[in-house]
Design a protein around this motif. Structure first.
Motif, PDB file in Angstrom:
ATOM      1  N   TRP A   1       0.812  -1.294  -0.043  1.00  0.00           N
ATOM      2  CA  TRP A   1      -0.216  -0.096  -0.102  1.00  0.00           C
ATOM      3  C   TRP A   1       0.378   1.239  -0.053  1.00  0.00           C
ATOM      4  O   TRP A   1       0.392   2.335  -0.087  1.00  0.00           O
ATOM      5  CB  TRP A   1      -1.112  -0.411   0.983  1.00  0.00           C
ATOM      6  N   LEU A   2       2.844   1.582   0.382  1.00  0.00           N
ATOM      7  CA  LEU A   2       3.147   1.947   0.442  1.00  0.00           C
ATOM      8  C   LEU A   2       3.360   1.967  -1.245  1.00  0.00           C
ATOM      9  O   LEU A   2       5.108   3.698  -2.572  1.00  0.00           O
ATOM     10  CB  LEU A   2       3.884   2.559   1.325  1.00  0.00           C
ATOM     11  N   GLY A   3       3.496   1.719  -2.245  1.00  0.00           N
ATOM     12  CA  GLY A   3       4.000   0.529  -3.427  1.00  0.00           C
ATOM     13  C   GLY A   3       2.918   0.469  -4.808  1.00  0.00           C
ATOM     14  O   GLY A   3       2.701   1.274  -5.027  1.00  0.00           O
ATOM     15  N   VAL A   4       3.064  -0.930  -4.880  1.00  0.00           N
ATOM     16  CA  VAL A   4       1.977  -1.068  -6.303  1.00  0.00           C
ATOM     17  C   VAL A   4       0.900  -0.607  -6.490  1.00  0.00           C
ATOM     18  O   VAL A   4       0.541   0.251  -7.204  1.00  0.00           O
ATOM     19  CB  VAL A   4       2.800  -2.210  -5.977  1.00  0.00           C
ATOM     20  N   ILE A   5       0.417  -0.878  -5.126  1.00  0.00           N
ATOM     21  CA  ILE A   5      -0.610  -0.358  -4.936  1.00  0.00           C
ATOM     22  C   ILE A   5      -1.644   0.866  -3.729  1.00  0.00           C
ATOM     23  O   ILE A   5      -2.834   1.232  -4.330  1.00  0.00           O
ATOM     24  CB  ILE A   5      -2.072  -1.548  -4.622  1.00  0.00           C
ATOM     25  N   GLY A   6      -0.524   1.554  -4.030  1.00  0.00           N
ATOM     26  CA  GLY A   6      -0.168   2.613  -2.989  1.00  0.00           C
ATOM     27  C   GLY A   6       0.001   4.059  -4.204  1.00  0.00           C
ATOM     28  O   GLY A   6       0.139   3.888  -5.641  1.00  0.00           O
ATOM     29  N   MET A   7       0.403   4.948  -3.606  1.00  0.00           N
ATOM     30  CA  MET A   7       1.162   6.107  -3.980  1.00  0.00           C
ATOM     31  C   MET A   7       1.247   6.620  -5.566  1.00  0.00           C
ATOM     32  O   MET A   7       1.466   6.862  -6.775  1.00  0.00           O
ATOM     33  CB  MET A   7       1.464   7.276  -2.917  1.00  0.00           C
ATOM     34  N   PRO A   8       3.128   5.561  -5.499  1.00  0.00           N
ATOM     35  CA  PRO A   8       3.831   5.160  -6.607  1.00  0.00           C
ATOM     36  C   PRO A   8       2.727   4.977  -7.598  1.00  0.00           C
ATOM     37  O   PRO A   8       3.200   5.336  -8.145  1.00  0.00           O
ATOM     38  CB  PRO A   8       5.011   4.677  -6.345  1.00  0.00           C
ATOM     39  N   GLY A   9       2.139   3.492  -7.502  1.00  0.00           N
ATOM     40  CA  GLY A   9       1.185   2.461  -8.459  1.00  0.00           C
ATOM     41  C   GLY A   9       0.003   3.907  -9.270  1.00  0.00           C
ATOM     42  O   GLY A   9       0.007   4.061 -10.272  1.00  0.00           O
ATOM     43  N   LEU A  10      -0.442   4.919  -7.981  1.00  0.00           N
ATOM     44  CA  LEU A  10      -1.467   5.439  -8.700  1.00  0.00           C
ATOM     45  C   LEU A  10      -0.722   6.583  -9.438  1.00  0.00           C
ATOM     46  O   LEU A  10      -1.655   7.165 -10.729  1.00  0.00           O
ATOM     47  CB  LEU A  10      -2.505   6.490  -7.607  1.00  0.00           C
ATOM     48  N   THR A  11       0.433   6.729  -9.140  1.00  0.00           N
ATOM     49  CA  THR A  11       1.186   8.097 -10.416  1.00  0.00           C
ATOM     50  C   THR A  11       1.498   8.023 -11.413  1.00  0.00           C
ATOM     51  O   THR A  11       1.626   8.365 -12.603  1.00  0.00           O
ATOM     52  CB  THR A  11       2.365   8.726  -9.247  1.00  0.00           C
ATOM     53  N   ALA A  12       1.765   5.527 -11.195  1.00  0.00           N
ATOM     54  CA  ALA A  12       2.417   5.969 -12.360  1.00  0.00           C
ATOM     55  C   ALA A  12       0.905   5.740 -13.578  1.00  0.00           C
ATOM     56  O   ALA A  12       0.874   6.063 -14.720  1.00  0.00           O
ATOM     57  CB  ALA A  12       2.863   4.045 -12.129  1.00  0.00           C
ATOM     58  N   TYR A  13       0.178   5.167 -12.412  1.00  0.00           N
ATOM     59  CA  TYR A  13      -1.491   4.666 -13.551  1.00  0.00           C
ATOM     60  C   TYR A  13      -2.061   5.788 -14.072  1.00  0.00           C
ATOM     61  O   TYR A  13      -2.146   6.100 -14.968  1.00  0.00           O
ATOM     62  CB  TYR A  13      -2.147   4.222 -12.200  1.00  0.00           C
ATOM     63  N   ALA A  14      -2.247   7.226 -13.010  1.00  0.00           N
ATOM     64  CA  ALA A  14      -2.713   8.322 -13.700  1.00  0.00           C
ATOM     65  C   ALA A  14      -1.791   9.478 -14.607  1.00  0.00           C
ATOM     66  O   ALA A  14      -2.340   9.365 -15.834  1.00  0.00           O
ATOM     67  CB  ALA A  14      -3.140   8.830 -11.981  1.00  0.00           C
ATOM     68  N   GLY A  15      -0.302   8.597 -14.260  1.00  0.00           N
ATOM     69  CA  GLY A  15       0.096  10.056 -15.589  1.00  0.00           C
ATOM     70  C   GLY A  15       0.098   9.066 -16.496  1.00  0.00           C
ATOM     71  O   GLY A  15      -0.084  10.152 -17.473  1.00  0.00           O
ATOM     72  N   LEU A  16       0.520   8.181 -16.168  1.00  0.00           N
ATOM     73  CA  LEU A  16       0.461   7.714 -18.202  1.00  0.00           C
ATOM     74  C   LEU A  16      -0.605   6.982 -18.954  1.00  0.00           C
ATOM     75  O   LEU A  16      -0.308   8.258 -19.677  1.00  0.00           O
ATOM     76  CB  LEU A  16       1.082   5.927 -17.579  1.00  0.00           C
ATOM     77  N   LEU A  17      -2.008   6.846 -18.077  1.00  0.00           N
ATOM     78  CA  LEU A  17      -3.033   6.672 -19.029  1.00  0.00           C
ATOM     79  C   LEU A  17      -3.915   8.176 -18.938  1.00  0.00           C
ATOM     80  O   LEU A  17      -4.440   8.926 -20.091  1.00  0.00           O
ATOM     81  CB  LEU A  17      -3.888   5.980 -18.137  1.00  0.00           C
ATOM     82  N   ALA A  18      -3.903   9.235 -18.324  1.00  0.00           N
ATOM     83  CA  ALA A  18      -4.400  10.092 -17.944  1.00  0.00           C
ATOM     84  C   ALA A  18      -4.077  10.977 -19.102  1.00  0.00           C
ATOM     85  O   ALA A  18      -4.451  12.271 -19.950  1.00  0.00           O
ATOM     86  CB  ALA A  18      -5.049  10.513 -16.791  1.00  0.00           C
ATOM     87  N   ILE A  19      -2.412  11.098 -18.495  1.00  0.00           N
ATOM     88  CA  ILE A  19      -1.882  12.613 -19.464  1.00  0.00           C
ATOM     89  C   ILE A  19      -1.252  12.413 -20.933  1.00  0.00           C
ATOM     90  O   ILE A  19      -1.359  12.210 -21.534  1.00  0.00           O
ATOM     91  CB  ILE A  19      -0.559  13.395 -18.503  1.00  0.00           C
TER      92      ILE A  19
END
Ligand code: NAP
Length: 333
Positions: free
Chosen positions: A123-141
C-alpha cells in the motif's frame, strides 16, 4: 505512557543530503483519548519528493520544519483504540512516517483491507501512491494507444517499473532506462521490449534511437536532464511528455538550464504536462480495481528494497539519489 523514537530534520541540506542533516529524538506519547488511536508503525516510505520539502520555499506541500519530526507515508498497526471504527491489530495508512509510534484521530487514518497476494507494505508502493502516480500519469496524461512507443526513465523504480508494465498491458512497445545492469535484467524479465543502462550505454540519444528508430509517442519523465532532451529529440509529432519528476536536479545548488532543444515542442506539436498525484485522487477507485486485477492475473510484478530500522531511514532516503533501490524503497520500522 508510550515512548517513541522519531527522526527530525536537523538542518536544511544544500546539495545531496547527508546523515548530519537528520537527528533521532525520543518523545513521550499521550494516552489516546476518545476518537483517537495509538499506532505502532510497521513500514514507512522514503520518497524523492521529500527532498523538495527540505527546502524552505513555497510549493504544493509546505516545507518540513527544522527541529520537527519528518512526515511521510507509513503503515502501522493499531495498538490501542478509543474509537469504534478501529480495533487493535488493524492496519492503517497515515502520513505519520519517520517515527515508531503516534497517537492520532481515527478519522485521519485509512484502514487497509486484506488483499490476497498483496502484503501490507504494498500500500506504500504498487497499490499505493507510486502505483497511482504511474497509472494516472501514464493513462490520463500520456494517453498511450496500442502500437505506440513509450519511453520511461527511472524505469526500475517504484513509479517507473509500474509505468513500464502498464504500458505493456496497454499494447505499447516500451523502451526503459535504468542505472544498473541488475535493474535492466529485472526489467527484461518483466517483458519490457528495450532496456538501456543509461550509465554504461555511452550515448543515451543513440541508444534510445536504436531502440525506437521511428521515435517515441509518450515519454514518462522521472529524471529530467539529459533524458528529457533525448525524449524531445526523438519525439514523434503529437507526442506526449508526462512530467512526473526530475530527480536528476533535486540536489542541484543552482537552477539547471532547460532542455536545449525545447524549441522542437513547437514544430512537433508536443504536449508536455506536469502533474501531482494528489490531483488524481478521483482515479483511485478505478486504479485499485485495475491494479488488484492485474496483480491477481500476474500481469504486474514489483520489487521492494527494504531497509531495517528507523535509524536507517536517512540512509534509505539518501540512497534514492544514488539508485540504491530496486523497486520501492521502504524502511521496516
Ligand atoms: P524511485 O524511482 O523508486 O527511486 C529513485 C530512482 O531515481 C533511483 O533508484 C535511481 O535509479 C534514479 N535516479 C536517482 N538519481 C538519478 C539521476 N541523477 N539520473 C537518473 N536517475 C536517477 O522513486 P519514485 O518514488 O518511483 O519516484 C520516481 C520519480 O517520480 C521521482 O522524480 C519522483 O519525484 C516522482 N514522483 C512524482 C509524483 C507526482 O505526483 N508527480 C509522485 C511520486 C513520485 P537508477 O539506478 O535507475 O538511476
Amino acid at each position: 505512557m508510550t515512548q517513541s523514537r522519531e527522526i527530525r530534520l536537523k538542518s536544511r541540506p544544500v546539495g545531496l543530503p547527508a546523515p548530519e542533516h537528520f537527528e533521532m529524538a525520543t518523545t513521550t506519547l499521550p494516552e489516546p483519548g476518545q476518537g483517537e488511536v495509538l499506532v505502532r508503525n510497521l513500514f514507512m516510505s522514503v520518497d524523492p519528493y521529500m527532498r523538495g520539502r527540505m527546502y524552505d520555499r513555497p510549493s504544493y506541500v509546505p516545507p518540513f520544519a527544522v527541529g520537527a519530526p519528518l512526515e511521510g507515508g507509513a503503515i502501522g498497526e493499531v495498538v490501542q483504540s478509543g474509537d469504534p471504527s478501529l480495533k487493535p491489530g488493524d492496519h492503517v495508512m497515515s502520513m505519520m512516517g519517520w517515527r515508531e509510534a503516534f497517537v492520532a484521530p481515527a478519522n485521519t487514518l485509512e484502514k487497509l483491507p486484506q488483499m490476497a497476494g498483496v502484503p501490507t507494505q504494498a500500500w506504500l508502493g504498487v497499490i499505493g501512491m507510486p502505483g497511482l502516480t504511474a497509472y494516472a500519469g501514464l493513462l490520463a496524461i500520456g494517453e498511450p494507444k496500442p502500437g505506440e512507443t513509450v519511453f520511461v526513465s527511472g524505469a526500475a523504480g517504484a513509479v517507473g517499473s509500474i509505468v513500464a508494465q502498464i504500458a505493456k498491458i496497454k499494447g505499447c512497445t516500451v523502451v526503459a532506462s535504468a542505472g544498473t545492469d541488475a535493474k535492466c535484467e529485472w526489467l527484461k524479465s518483466l517483458g519490457i521490449d528495450h532496456v538501456i543502462n543509461y550509465r554504461s550505454c555511452g550515448n543515451l540519444l543513440e541508444a534510445v534511437h536504436k531502440a525506437a528508430p521511428k521515435g517515441i509517442d509518450v515519454y514518462f519523465d522521472n529524471v529530467g536532464g539529459e533524458h528529457l532532451e533525448v525524449a524531445i529529440e526523438l519525439a514523434r509529432p503529437f507526442a506526449r511528455l508526462v512530467e512526473c519528476g526530475m530527480i536528476s536536479g533535486y540536489n542541484a545548488t543552482e537552477a539547471e538550464p532547460g532542455p536545449k532543444n525545447i524549441i522542437m515542442i513547437v514544430g512537433k506539436s508536443i504536449r508536455m504536462q506536469g502533474f501531482i498525484v494528489t490531483n488524481y485522487a478521483h482515479m483511485r477507485p478505478q486504479f485499485i480495481a485495475d491494479m488488484s486485477g492485474w496483480i491477481a492475473e500476474g500481469r504486474i510484478k514489483w520489487e521492494e528494497t527494504i531497509v531495517d530500522g528507523l535509524e536507517k531511514a536517512p540512509e534509505a532516503f539518501i540512497g534514492l539519489f544514488s539508485g540504491s533501490n530496486m523497486g520501492k524503497m521502504l524502511v521496516r520500522v
